[in-house]
Design a protein around this motif. Structure first.
Motif, short mmCIF file in Angstrom:
data_model
loop_
_atom_site.label_atom_id
_atom_site.label_comp_id
_atom_site.label_asym_id
_atom_site.label_seq_id
_atom_site.Cartn_x
_atom_site.Cartn_y
_atom_site.Cartn_z
N VAL A 13 -7.20 6.43 1.79
CA VAL A 13 -5.81 6.00 1.75
C VAL A 13 -5.36 5.30 3.03
O VAL A 13 -4.53 4.40 2.98
N GLU A 14 -5.90 5.69 4.17
CA GLU A 14 -5.48 5.06 5.42
C GLU A 14 -5.86 3.58 5.45
O GLU A 14 -5.18 2.79 6.10
N THR A 15 -6.89 3.22 4.72
CA THR A 15 -7.30 1.82 4.64
C THR A 15 -6.63 1.11 3.47
O THR A 15 -6.08 0.03 3.63
N VAL A 16 -6.68 1.73 2.27
CA VAL A 16 -6.23 1.01 1.08
C VAL A 16 -4.72 1.03 0.85
O VAL A 16 -4.18 0.05 0.34
N PHE A 17 -4.02 2.09 1.23
CA PHE A 17 -2.58 2.11 0.97
C PHE A 17 -1.86 0.94 1.65
O PHE A 17 -1.07 0.25 0.99
N PRO A 18 -2.08 0.68 2.94
CA PRO A 18 -1.38 -0.47 3.54
C PRO A 18 -1.71 -1.80 2.87
O PRO A 18 -0.85 -2.66 2.75
N ARG A 19 -2.93 -1.96 2.40
CA ARG A 19 -3.33 -3.21 1.72
C ARG A 19 -2.59 -3.41 0.41
O ARG A 19 -2.49 -4.53 -0.08
N PHE A 20 -2.11 -2.33 -0.17
CA PHE A 20 -1.41 -2.41 -1.44
C PHE A 20 0.09 -2.14 -1.30
O PHE A 20 0.77 -1.88 -2.29
N GLY A 21 0.58 -2.20 -0.07
CA GLY A 21 2.00 -2.04 0.17
C GLY A 21 2.52 -0.63 -0.04
O GLY A 21 3.71 -0.44 -0.27
N LEU A 22 1.63 0.36 0.04
CA LEU A 22 2.04 1.75 -0.17
C LEU A 22 2.20 2.45 1.17
O LEU A 22 1.33 2.34 2.04
N PRO A 23 3.28 3.18 1.36
CA PRO A 23 3.46 3.92 2.62
C PRO A 23 2.54 5.13 2.69
O PRO A 23 2.12 5.67 1.67
N LEU A 24 2.23 5.54 3.90
CA LEU A 24 1.40 6.73 4.10
C LEU A 24 2.22 8.02 4.06
O LEU A 24 1.67 9.11 4.18
N GLU A 25 3.52 7.89 3.85
CA GLU A 25 4.40 9.04 3.65
C GLU A 25 5.20 8.80 2.39
O GLU A 25 5.70 7.70 2.16
N TYR A 26 5.33 9.83 1.58
CA TYR A 26 6.08 9.71 0.34
C TYR A 26 7.52 10.10 0.58
O TYR A 26 7.82 11.13 1.21
N ALA A 27 8.42 9.26 0.11
CA ALA A 27 9.85 9.55 0.19
C ALA A 27 10.44 9.41 -1.22
O ALA A 27 10.16 8.42 -1.91
N GLU A 28 11.19 10.41 -1.66
CA GLU A 28 11.84 10.34 -2.97
C GLU A 28 12.72 9.11 -3.03
O GLU A 28 13.43 8.79 -2.09
N ALA A 29 12.67 8.43 -4.15
CA ALA A 29 13.47 7.21 -4.33
C ALA A 29 14.87 7.54 -4.78
O ALA A 29 15.18 8.56 -5.27
#
Length: 138
Positions: free
Chosen positions: A122-138
């Protein structure tokens, strides 16, 4: 972003299938998932040497070693190689929030999910897909 916007080729039927998948996965409702995942589907989890073949094998793993994913949040991401992709955040072991777990990439054919790949780096792929490394309720 919605499940329909994860891949440019997702048609209305597939968008509805993906929305049902997200809902069922977040509820960890195996009965609902049974109607969405092809009986001959496969699942892999790079970088682990894990290859599951068939819906029964997948569900056996999900209620066994994979049970830590119960209660996860699933967030649409941009497409991965033209396939729908989602960031999965599983409940933290300490019970305080969610931690990034996997980029789920789904292959859909003829109205069923036929392949699930859970990329765990996730540390590599999440930023590449615009995903934050911390989840925040929308």
């Amino acid at each position: 972003m919605t499940p329909a916007t994860t891949a440019p080729s997702v048609d209305a039927a597939d968008a509805e299938l993906l929305a049902r998948y997200v809902d069922a996965f977040e509820r960890y409702d195996l009965d609902a998932l049974t109607s969405l995942i092809h009986e001959d589907a496969t699942q892999s989890m790079p970088p682990f040497d894990l290859w599951l073949a068939g819906r029964d094998d997948i569900f056996t793993w999900w209620v066994g070693p994979g049970n830590g994913c119960r209660g996860s949040k699933v967030v649409p991401a941009v497409a991965a190689n033209g396939a729908p992709a989602f960031g999965q955040y599983k409940p933290s072991e300490d019970g305080a929030g969610y931690e990034p777990w996997a980029l789920q990439v789904l292959e859909v054919e003829e109205g069923k999910i036929v392949e699930l790949t859970f990329f765990l780096d996730v540390e590599t792929v999440f930023p590449r897909f615009g995903l934050p490394l911390e989840y925040a309720e929308a």
